[in-house]
Write a protein that holds these residues in place. Sequence first.
Motif, PDB file in Angstrom:
ATOM      1  N   ASN A  20       0.842  -1.197   0.000  1.00 46.26           N
ATOM      2  CA  ASN A  20       0.000   0.000   0.000  1.00 46.26           C
ATOM      3  C   ASN A  20       0.874   1.242   0.000  1.00 46.26           C
ATOM      4  N   ALA A  21       0.567   2.180  -0.886  1.00 45.69           N
ATOM      5  CA  ALA A  21       1.360   3.410  -0.985  1.00 45.69           C
ATOM      6  C   ALA A  21       1.265   4.252   0.280  1.00 45.69           C
ATOM      7  N   ALA A  22       0.243   3.995   1.116  1.00 42.61           N
ATOM      8  CA  ALA A  22       0.076   4.760   2.357  1.00 42.61           C
ATOM      9  C   ALA A  22       0.806   4.114   3.538  1.00 42.61           C
ATOM     10  N   ASP A  23       1.552   3.057   3.287  1.00 42.70           N
ATOM     11  CA  ASP A  23       2.296   2.388   4.354  1.00 42.70           C
ATOM     12  C   ASP A  23       3.224   3.398   5.030  1.00 42.70           C
ATOM     13  N   GLU A  49       2.582   0.788  -8.364  1.00 40.57           N
ATOM     14  CA  GLU A  49       1.802   1.324  -9.474  1.00 40.57           C
ATOM     15  C   GLU A  49       1.459   0.213 -10.471  1.00 40.57           C
ATOM     16  N   ARG A  50       2.439  -0.665 -10.754  1.00 38.17           N
ATOM     17  CA  ARG A  50       2.191  -1.795 -11.662  1.00 38.17           C
ATOM     18  C   ARG A  50       1.137  -2.731 -11.077  1.00 38.17           C
ATOM     19  N   GLN A  51       1.237  -2.959  -9.775  1.00 40.48           N
ATOM     20  CA  GLN A  51       0.271  -3.830  -9.108  1.00 40.48           C
ATOM     21  C   GLN A  51      -1.135  -3.234  -9.153  1.00 40.48           C
ATOM     22  N   ALA A  57      -7.124  -3.883 -14.006  1.00 35.10           N
ATOM     23  CA  ALA A  57      -7.394  -4.665 -15.218  1.00 35.10           C
ATOM     24  C   ALA A  57      -8.062  -5.995 -14.857  1.00 35.10           C
ATOM     25  N   PHE A  58      -7.620  -6.604 -13.761  1.00 35.24           N
ATOM     26  CA  PHE A  58      -8.206  -7.873 -13.311  1.00 35.24           C
ATOM     27  C   PHE A  58      -9.671  -7.675 -12.935  1.00 35.24           C
ATOM     28  N   ILE A 103      -6.663 -13.995  -8.320  1.00 33.36           N
ATOM     29  CA  ILE A 103      -5.330 -14.140  -8.917  1.00 33.36           C
ATOM     30  C   ILE A 103      -5.233 -13.108 -10.041  1.00 33.36           C
ATOM     31  N   PRO A 104      -4.838 -11.872  -9.712  1.00 36.46           N
ATOM     32  CA  PRO A 104      -4.852 -10.784 -10.701  1.00 36.46           C
ATOM     33  C   PRO A 104      -4.024 -11.046 -11.949  1.00 36.46           C
TER      34      PRO A 104
END
Length: 262
Positions: A20-23, A49-51, A57-58, A103-104
């Motif tokens: 999480n970017a807020a970590d 960001e890739r995740q 998309a998933f 499973i993205p």
Amino acid sequence: MSKQQPSLATLKTELADVTNAADPRLLALAADSRKGAQLLLKQIQRRLERQEIAERAFQERLHYERRFWAEGKLVAGIDEVGRGPLAGPVVTSAVILPQDFDIPLVNDSKQLTPKERARLYPLILAQATAVSIGIGSNTLIDQINIYQATRVAMQRAVLGLGVPPQHLIVDAMQIPVDLPQTRLIKGDAKSASVAAASIVAKVYRDHLMDTYDQLYPGYGFKKNAGYGTAEHLAGLADRGVTPIHRKTFSPVQKIITTQSRS
């Protein structure tokens, strides 16, 4: 005395599980003035960001499934692999995913590397509600043509499911079963169920062609999966037609005609 900063190697290990970017740990890393720390921060941000893109998309690929789940229906995705090769069967798969499927990376099998497919295959089998394989042999293909053999193989995959589906999502085909069907062009990129089926069918067929490579060496089946590569065509010219070749496909037909004349 100021507290000693952790080494960059330690930071890299400790921050490997950031999702999480807020970590708050990333705030501490952002305050670390070392060049290596700032490079590590950028790497983590790019990974997140890739995740996030992959997750979005998933979720989009679950659009059709959610519509049927909301109606309380079990939906199966169906796909095929192996319509173009000169040898081997056409292989189809039917997959019913549960509503909590997560499973993205499951995507169109053609977008994945062999290693990625091999890693996802057992994960799909473990999470899926039901999975089935349908085969259309090279003999069947020669008898009724590749399009019809693919439909029969898809029918076999659907009927082989241990749990009966109530709706089908199919990659641009119409399956001869008495069930409502949603037909999608490039469905393996638009539906997670079809994508899962495409991976299962692809890995299954590749394993099959690996076995045929051992039974019939000299055609390169392990590398070309039966497609008409230069190595495969050279093998046909040198060794002739095997029991798994599709005799109605032009390059194979030409070899049979040439050999019958000699």
